[in-house]
Design an enzyme around this catalytic site. Structure first.
Site, PDB file in Angstrom:
ATOM      1  N   GLU A 176       9.994  49.021  60.405  1.00  0.00           N
ATOM      2  CA  GLU A 176       9.309  47.778  60.025  1.00  0.00           C
ATOM      3  C   GLU A 176      10.251  46.571  60.020  1.00  0.00           C
ATOM      4  O   GLU A 176      10.223  45.768  59.089  1.00  0.00           O
ATOM      5  CB  GLU A 176       8.647  47.938  58.644  1.00  0.00           C
ATOM      6  CG  GLU A 176       7.533  48.953  58.626  1.00  0.00           C
ATOM      7  CD  GLU A 176       6.625  48.813  57.414  1.00  0.00           C
ATOM      8  OE1 GLU A 176       7.088  48.319  56.376  1.00  0.00           O
ATOM      9  OE2 GLU A 176       5.446  49.192  57.515  1.00  0.00           O
ATOM     10  N   GLU A 245       1.724  54.479  60.247  1.00  0.00           N
ATOM     11  CA  GLU A 245       1.552  54.572  58.790  1.00  0.00           C
ATOM     12  C   GLU A 245       0.143  54.125  58.438  1.00  0.00           C
ATOM     13  O   GLU A 245      -0.155  52.932  58.409  1.00  0.00           O
ATOM     14  CB  GLU A 245       2.585  53.724  58.034  1.00  0.00           C
ATOM     15  CG  GLU A 245       3.977  54.318  58.109  1.00  0.00           C
ATOM     16  CD  GLU A 245       5.015  53.550  57.293  1.00  0.00           C
ATOM     17  OE1 GLU A 245       4.636  52.876  56.314  1.00  0.00           O
ATOM     18  OE2 GLU A 245       6.204  53.614  57.660  1.00  0.00           O
TER      19      GLU A 245
END
Ligand code: GAL
Length: 803
Positions: A176, A245
């Site tokens: 991320e 995710e």
């Protein structure tokens, strides 16, 4: 002969090798486009003894892939010293996944976030001269490359990449970065390109991914993370649409209620993703598990990392979540070839309703979605009417019959019980000295905590002396603290302070009582998991900082921050290892005193009989840490009650989810039960040690066992396919049918009641089909009861499972 066997080995390996490539539609394994259903299971959040069961239940739940991060801090506790034993035996974990016939996505990072201490960075990395994490910084890149290469090489040596015949089909570098890249400017861009190139040069033979990071080189696959990822697309058309995710719930913070995500909404999000062109989907978490020891990050992340996941913290099926998602997976798999062989044709069915149709050869799969968050509706599709509940997706495997609707949970539900074992534990205690009791050092300033402790302990003593002239009300004014501080004067407890998940650094105005003359002020500062998220996390500080002023004295305020302080890292009890059998024998334990701060408690116990998972009920305690036979089961903090008033009366699955939507447990301890893995206990004579910081009552501590004894199913007339009942425990069978009524029964699982219309003679039929079995199917004959005026008849069954 030798050459021949070598050739044979090579041949075997090559023949098992999987080619992993991709196009815009999906990953392609050995030439075949695949829908891949994946789930996150972090190996250290369970024990090796639990791994096979978790992997098996993931497989039975319809997963193809297990995803895990790799935890650098525990694998390289000091530079160049590696650790891969016990819960950190990564190779063993990957091999178990392989043996179960599943694939792997290895997210090496090595920054992982993950609510893990310092996001997975080893604490020593902060001390490397001139280091700046996660940017174009030579020292950082050197250590990152060295660790990532170490892991890749370990996997290669064991032939674990798919290109070598192993299960690993994907690997991830970074995590991320898109969330923080704006803080690093041009250097961040150079870093990401370097990380990509460095990873690619490892030659693993499988694709590298980067999640939540759109600026990636052409050979990296960028993937989505989020509550919903439908409509998201990778930057380049030639990449498949992957979701790494997809949140099954959320993690728990101490002092905050527990997040839940309704399975109807998860199934909606997942179905929408595949409807709109997705092909790889990973549940974060599929099994969350436990933050044992001091591994949790945060700060304030609880020891339980249950996550409201399909497999609960103890590795048990979380129903109906696990089962409803299994039903979804089966449906998607049946449509796999048709879905992946074509592009979805989109059409509007109403203002908030749409269809995506995939057709290939004679096959046809349709997704009908109602994204209205309030209203159920009826749509016309190919001249047939379909009723679509609000916020739901129906999947029609032949473009005619509804095989699955995300809002209609047909899978069984259950009641989970935590049964007290009513153990009578006899406790002894040992007082942790207040202030300096072992090796110490001095400094004329307030020291930053991580710099000082190197995170070898949660605790750091700050002690100093002050002269009090005269009396009056005095108080300490601390400009900034984090996370917890306990204040003592002349050995007497004054007060405890903590910040919170929303206010990480705070000031304190603490009243204190001074005696005339010289006084010793002792402040015990404690961290509750190091920051795991955010830009420049290596610079975030812990402990006390800023000015520390003694106020209220007749002679005026005294600034103590620049005077001499004596420091001690950790506790005497930690030094003596009181939590181990040997260490516990090194001191004299005395009769217990309750509600006393800084107390070690010890007892011996026998493991609760049976195979059910075990937890320690610490509801009566304050804050501290607990160990069983020397193994830390984590930090506990039942005294920090969850904020009141943010929990809804009930949770509506309809409409956009966020982690604050469906909270439970307001006003209660965020975590009361602490998992004690069975494999850490012997049948008799186990050592349980607690270190209590603020004061608690150990006499109320008990062990509880967790089991699912009550299972329930509903079969509706409108979707009369048979419904399965099963006992989740391996050794359980259905022992009794407690309730069976066809008509309009009332109540919910555990409290069903007959409605105004019911057939009484059903129990016998259901008993015949189910009692004595591990599982059975129910396909009621709805014609046996007329029920005039009842909108929709259904059969409700409640059964008992016993082992
Ligand atoms: C994501 C992160 C994960 C985890 C998750 C929250 O942003 O990539 O590692 O921290 O949030 O559970």
């Amino acid at each position: 002969m030798w050459l021949l066997s070598l050739a044979l080995v090579l041949l075997l390996q090559l023949s098992a090798a999987q080619n992993v490539s991709y196009d815009h539609r999906s990953l392609i394994l050995n030439g075949k486009r695949r829908i891949l259903l994946s789930g996150s299971v972090h190996y250290p959040r369970a024990t090796p003894e639990m791994w096979p069961g978790i992997i098996q239940k993931a497989k039975e739940g319809g997963l193809d892939v297990i995803e895990t991060y790799v935890f650098w801090d525990r694998h390289e506790p000091s530079p160049g010293q590696y650790y891969f034993e016990g819960r950190y035996d990564l190779v063993k974990f990957v091999k178990l996944v392989q043996q179960a016939g599943l694939l792997m996505n290895l997210r090496i990072g090595p920054y992982v976030c993950a609510e893990w201490n310092l996001g997975g960075f080893p604490i020593w990395l902060r001390d490397i001269p001139h280091i700046v994490f996660r940017t174009d910084n030579e020292p950082f890149k050197k250590y990152m490359q060295s660790f990532l290469t170490k892991i890749v090489n370990m996997m290669k040596e064991e032939n674990l990449f798919a290109s070598q015949g192993g299960p690993i089909i994907l690997a991830q570098v970074e995590n991320e970065y898109g969330n923080v890249d704006s803080h690093y400017g041009e250097a961040g861009v150079r870093y990401i390109n370097w990380a990509a190139e460095m990873a690619q040069a490892q030659n693993t033979g499988v694709p590298w991914i980067m999640c939540a990071q759109s600026k990636v080189p052409e050979y990296i696959i960028d993937t989505c993370n989020g509550m919903y990822c439908d409509g998201w697309n990778p930057i380049l058309y030639k990449k498949p649409t992957m979701w790494t995710e997809s949140y099954t719930g959320w993690f728990t913070y101490y002092g905050w209620p527990i997040p839940h995500r309704p399975v109807e909404d998860i199934a909606f999000a997942v179905a929408r993703f595949f409807e709109r062109g997705g092909s790889f989907h990973n549940y974060y978490m599929y099994f969350g598990g436990t933050n044992f020891g001091r591994t949790s990050g945060g700060p304030y992340v609880a020891s339980s990392y249950d996550y409201d996941a399909p497999l609960d913290e103890y590795g048990m099926q979380h129903l109906p979540k696990w089962g409803h998602l299994k039903d979804l997976h089966e449906t998607l798999k049946l449509g796999e070839e048709v879905i992946l062989s074509s592009e979805g044709q989109h059409s509007e069915l109403g203002p908030n309703q749409e269809a995506h149709v995939y057709s290939y050869g004679n096959g046809c799969v349709a997704f009908l979605a109602n994204v209205d968050s309030m209203n159920d509706t009826v749509v016309e599709f190919r001249n047939v009417s379909y009723s679509l509940p609000a916020w739901s997706v129906s999947i029609l495997l032949d473009c005619k019959t509804v095989a699955f609707n995300s809002a209609k949970v047909k899978s069984q539900s259950a009641v989970v019980s935590m049964s007290p074992s009513k153990s009578t534990l006899s406790w002894t205690s040992f007082d942790e000295p207040v202030g300096i009791s072992g090796s110490s050092f001095k400094a004329k300033q307030l020291l930053e905590q991580m710099e000082t402790t190197k995170d070898t302990s949660d605790y750091l003593w700050y002690t100093t002396s002050v002269e009090a002239t005269g009396t009056g009300s005095t108080w300490l004014s601390i400009e900034s603290m984090r996370d917890v501080v306990h204040i003592f004067v002349n050995g007497q407890f004054q007060s405890s302070w903590h910040t919170s998940k929303s206010v990480l650094y705070n000031s304190v105005e603490a009243p204190i009582t001074l005696a005339p003359g010289s006084n010793t002020i002792a402040l015990l500062s404690a961290t509750v998991g190091l920051q795991n998220f955010g830009a420049f996390i290596e610079t975030w500080s812990a402990g006390l900082s800023g000015s520390l002023i003694l106020k209220g004295l007749p002679g005026g305020d005294q600034n103590l921050s620049k005077q001499e302080w004596t420091y001690q890292v950790g506790l005497k009890g930690e030094d003596l290892k009181l939590f181990t059998v040997e260490g516990s024998r090194s001191v004299n334990w005395s009769a217990v005193s309750t509600e006393k701060p800084l107390t070690w408690y010890m007892t011996e116990f026998d493991a609760p009989p049976g195979d059910d998972p075990v937890a320690l009920d610490l509801a009566s305690m304050g804050k501290g840490q607990a160990w069983v036979n020397g193994q830390s089961i984590g930090r506990y903090w039942p005294a920090y009650k969850a904020a009141d008033s943010v929990c809804p009366e009930s949770c509506d699955y309809r409409g956009s989810y966020d982690q604050n939507k469906c909270l439970t447990g307001c006003g209660q301890s965020s975590q009361r039960w602490y998992h004690v893995p069975r494999s850490w206990m012997k049948p008799r004579g186990n050592l349980l040690v607690l270190f209590e910081e603020t004061g608690g009552d150990p006499s109320s501590i008990d062990f509880v066992t967790r089991s699912t004894n009550v299972i329930c199913a509903r079969v509706y007339e409108s979707h009369p396919a048979s419904v399965k009942l099963w006992c989740p425990g391996e050794k359980q069978v259905i022992s009794q049918i407690r309730f069976a009524s066809l008509g309009n029964p009332e109540g919910s699982c555990g409290s069903f009641k007959e409605g105004s219309c019911h057939t009484n003679d059903l129990s016998n039929t259901v008993e015949k089909a189910c009692v004595g079995q591990r599982s059975c199917s129910l396909a009621p004959d709805f014609t046996i009861s007329a029920c005039p005026g009842v909108r929709e008849k259904f059969l409700a069954v409640e059964a008992l499972c016993s082992s």
